[in-house]
Design an enzyme around this catalytic site. Structure first.
Site, PDB file in Angstrom:
ATOM      1  N   TYR A 220      31.663  -2.261-111.265  1.00 20.51           N
ATOM      2  CA  TYR A 220      30.502  -1.066-110.138  1.00 20.51           C
ATOM      3  C   TYR A 220      29.326  -1.493-110.609  1.00 20.51           C
ATOM      4  CZ  TYR A 220      33.808   1.605-108.642  1.00 20.51           C
ATOM      5  OH  TYR A 220      35.476   2.428-107.581  1.00 20.51           O
TER       6      TYR A 220
ATOM      7  N   PHE B 269      24.652   7.852-109.236  1.00 19.79           N
ATOM      8  CA  PHE B 269      25.569   8.096-109.473  1.00 19.79           C
ATOM      9  C   PHE B 269      26.209   7.577-110.250  1.00 19.79           C
ATOM     10  CE2 PHE B 269      26.295   6.247-105.018  1.00 19.79           C
ATOM     11  CZ  PHE B 269      26.975   4.858-105.816  1.00 19.79           C
TER      12      PHE B 269
ATOM     13  N   GLU C  54      37.710  -9.055-107.077  1.00 18.61           N
ATOM     14  CA  GLU C  54      38.725  -7.714-108.102  1.00 18.61           C
ATOM     15  C   GLU C  54      39.771  -8.385-107.423  1.00 18.61           C
ATOM     16  OE1 GLU C  54      35.405  -4.450-105.033  1.00 18.61           O
ATOM     17  OE2 GLU C  54      37.489  -5.070-104.646  1.00 18.61           O
TER      18      GLU C  54
ATOM     19  N   ARG D 262      42.524   8.940 -98.489  1.00 19.65           N
ATOM     20  CA  ARG D 262      41.157   9.972 -99.441  1.00 19.65           C
ATOM     21  C   ARG D 262      41.195  12.202 -99.107  1.00 19.65           C
ATOM     22  NH1 ARG D 262      36.617   5.595 -99.337  1.00 19.65           N
ATOM     23  NH2 ARG D 262      36.507   4.337-101.546  1.00 19.65           N
TER      24      ARG D 262
ATOM     25  N   ARG E 188      41.099  -0.833 -95.161  1.00 19.93           N
ATOM     26  CA  ARG E 188      39.891   0.837 -95.390  1.00 19.93           C
ATOM     27  C   ARG E 188      40.093   1.984 -93.959  1.00 19.93           C
ATOM     28  NH1 ARG E 188      35.521   0.856 -98.968  1.00 19.93           N
ATOM     29  NH2 ARG E 188      34.613   2.037 -97.653  1.00 19.93           N
TER      30      ARG E 188
ATOM     31  N   THR F 130      34.162   7.632 -97.678  1.00 21.52           N
ATOM     32  CA  THR F 130      33.648   7.480 -99.227  1.00 21.52           C
ATOM     33  C   THR F 130      33.601   9.228 -99.356  1.00 21.52           C
ATOM     34  OG1 THR F 130      32.966   5.933 -98.856  1.00 21.52           O
ATOM     35  CG2 THR F 130      32.388   7.155-100.912  1.00 21.52           C
TER      36      THR F 130
ATOM     37  N   HIS G 173      40.145   3.321-104.469  1.00 17.77           N
ATOM     38  CA  HIS G 173      38.721   2.387-104.238  1.00 17.77           C
ATOM     39  C   HIS G 173      39.951   0.883-103.365  1.00 17.77           C
ATOM     40  CE1 HIS G 173      36.183  -1.201-104.572  1.00 17.77           C
ATOM     41  NE2 HIS G 173      37.035  -1.580-104.277  1.00 17.77           N
TER      42      HIS G 173
HETATM   43  P1  IDP Z   1      33.274   3.142-100.831  1.00 23.80           P
HETATM   44  O1  IDP Z   1      34.050   3.761-101.909  1.00 23.80           O
HETATM   45  O2  IDP Z   1      34.270   4.121 -99.548  1.00 23.80           O
HETATM   46  O3  IDP Z   1      33.152   1.344-100.482  1.00 23.80           O
HETATM   47  P2  IDP Z   1      31.045   2.601-102.390  1.00 23.80           P
HETATM   48  O4  IDP Z   1      29.708   3.657-101.261  1.00 23.80           O
HETATM   49  O5  IDP Z   1      31.261   1.675-102.661  1.00 23.80           O
HETATM   50  O6  IDP Z   1      32.083   3.664-101.756  1.00 23.80           O
HETATM   51  O7  IDP Z   1      30.825   4.056-103.518  1.00 23.80           O
HETATM   52  C1  IDP Z   1      31.686   3.484-104.449  1.00 23.80           C
HETATM   53  C2  IDP Z   1      32.355   4.486-105.019  1.00 23.80           C
HETATM   54  O8  IDP Z   1      31.260   5.016-105.975  1.00 23.80           O
HETATM   55  C3  IDP Z   1      32.418   5.199-104.296  1.00 23.80           C
HETATM   56  O9  IDP Z   1      34.751   5.065-103.697  1.00 23.80           O
HETATM   57  C4  IDP Z   1      32.525   7.027-104.673  1.00 23.80           C
HETATM   58  O10 IDP Z   1      34.084   6.980-105.992  1.00 23.80           O
HETATM   59  C5  IDP Z   1      31.649   6.964-106.039  1.00 23.80           C
HETATM   60  N1  IDP Z   1      30.335   7.181-105.715  1.00 23.80           N
HETATM   61  C6  IDP Z   1      29.482   6.720-104.446  1.00 23.80           C
HETATM   62  N2  IDP Z   1      28.456   7.737-102.774  1.00 23.80           N
HETATM   63  C7  IDP Z   1      28.490   8.609-104.270  1.00 23.80           C
HETATM   64  C8  IDP Z   1      27.593  10.114-104.430  1.00 23.80           C
HETATM   65  O11 IDP Z   1      27.061  10.116-103.247  1.00 23.80           O
HETATM   66  N3  IDP Z   1      28.237  10.830-105.248  1.00 23.80           N
HETATM   67  C9  IDP Z   1      29.174  10.403-106.374  1.00 23.80           C
HETATM   68  N4  IDP Z   1      29.726   9.123-105.948  1.00 23.80           N
HETATM   69  C10 IDP Z   1      29.965   8.670-104.829  1.00 23.80           C
HETATM   70 MG    MG Z   2      32.226   0.603-101.933  1.00 20.03          MG
END
Ligand code: IDP
Ligand code: MG
Length: 139
Positions: A51, A59, A128, A104, A87, A93, A117
């Site tokens: 990450y 976060f 990845e 989700r 997706r 998300t 993920h």
């Molecule tokens: P994605 O998984 O939909 O691509 P990303 O923005 O890449 O979303 O964020 C990676 C991961 O980080 C998310 O799947 C989630 O587990 C966590 N995450 C993202 N935004 C937040 C937040 O605002 N609060 C807490 N966890 C978050």
């Molecule tokens: Mg992402």
């Protein structure tokens, strides 16, 4: 770049909640072929590296702690237009915003513990997948 590969993680919360089977069934029903699959556990260093793109986000520490809190299932998936199709299958998300029937929505707890993920580009899918699987673990 192979547009037909994506990479997924069934996150610790979904493993703990007993959703490995249901999530793999959804993936199967949606027409993805499983090219690689394993049950594993991230170290703190692994999660920080995986990450890294989010390292400046508020976060980040919580996410690393969550992702190392228990075992996960990682998989490389194959389908035409895999990244985009996957997706769509997993949804937004935040599970609260995810469409009905998405992984989700069905299996996520909250914004952080959102069940799975999914790669955001074919380039990242390859990075990845290579992070977790050697060539002889992909079929
Ligand atoms: P994605 O998984 O939909 O691509 P990303 O923005 O890449 O979303 O964020 C990676 C991961 O980080 C998310 O799947 C989630 O587990 C966590 N995450 C993202 N935004 C937040 C937040 O605002 N609060 C807490 N966890 C978050
Ligand atoms: Mg992402």
């Amino acid at each position: 770049m192979d547009k037909n590969i994506t990479f997924t993680i069934i996150k610790p919360s979904a493993v703990e909640d007993g959703f490995i089977g249901p999530i793999l069934a959804k993936i199967n029903e949606a027409g993805f072929r499983i090219a690689a699959l394993k049950f594993t556990h991230l170290t703190e260093k692994d999660a920080q590296q995986f990450y890294a793109v989010h390292s400046e986000r508020p976060f980040f520490n919580s996410l690393v702690s969550f992702m190392t809190s228990g075992p996960i299932v990682v998989a490389t998936l194959e389908k035409e237009n895999a990244v985009e199709e996957f997706r769509k299958l997993i949804g937004a998300t935040n599970p609260k915003d995810a469409a009905e029937g998405t992984i989700r929505k069905l299996y996520g707890r909250d914004m952080e513990a959102n069940a799975v993920h999914g790669s955001d580009s074919p380039e990242n899918a390859a990075i990845e997948s290579d992070f977790f699987f050697s060539k002889r673990e992909r079929f």
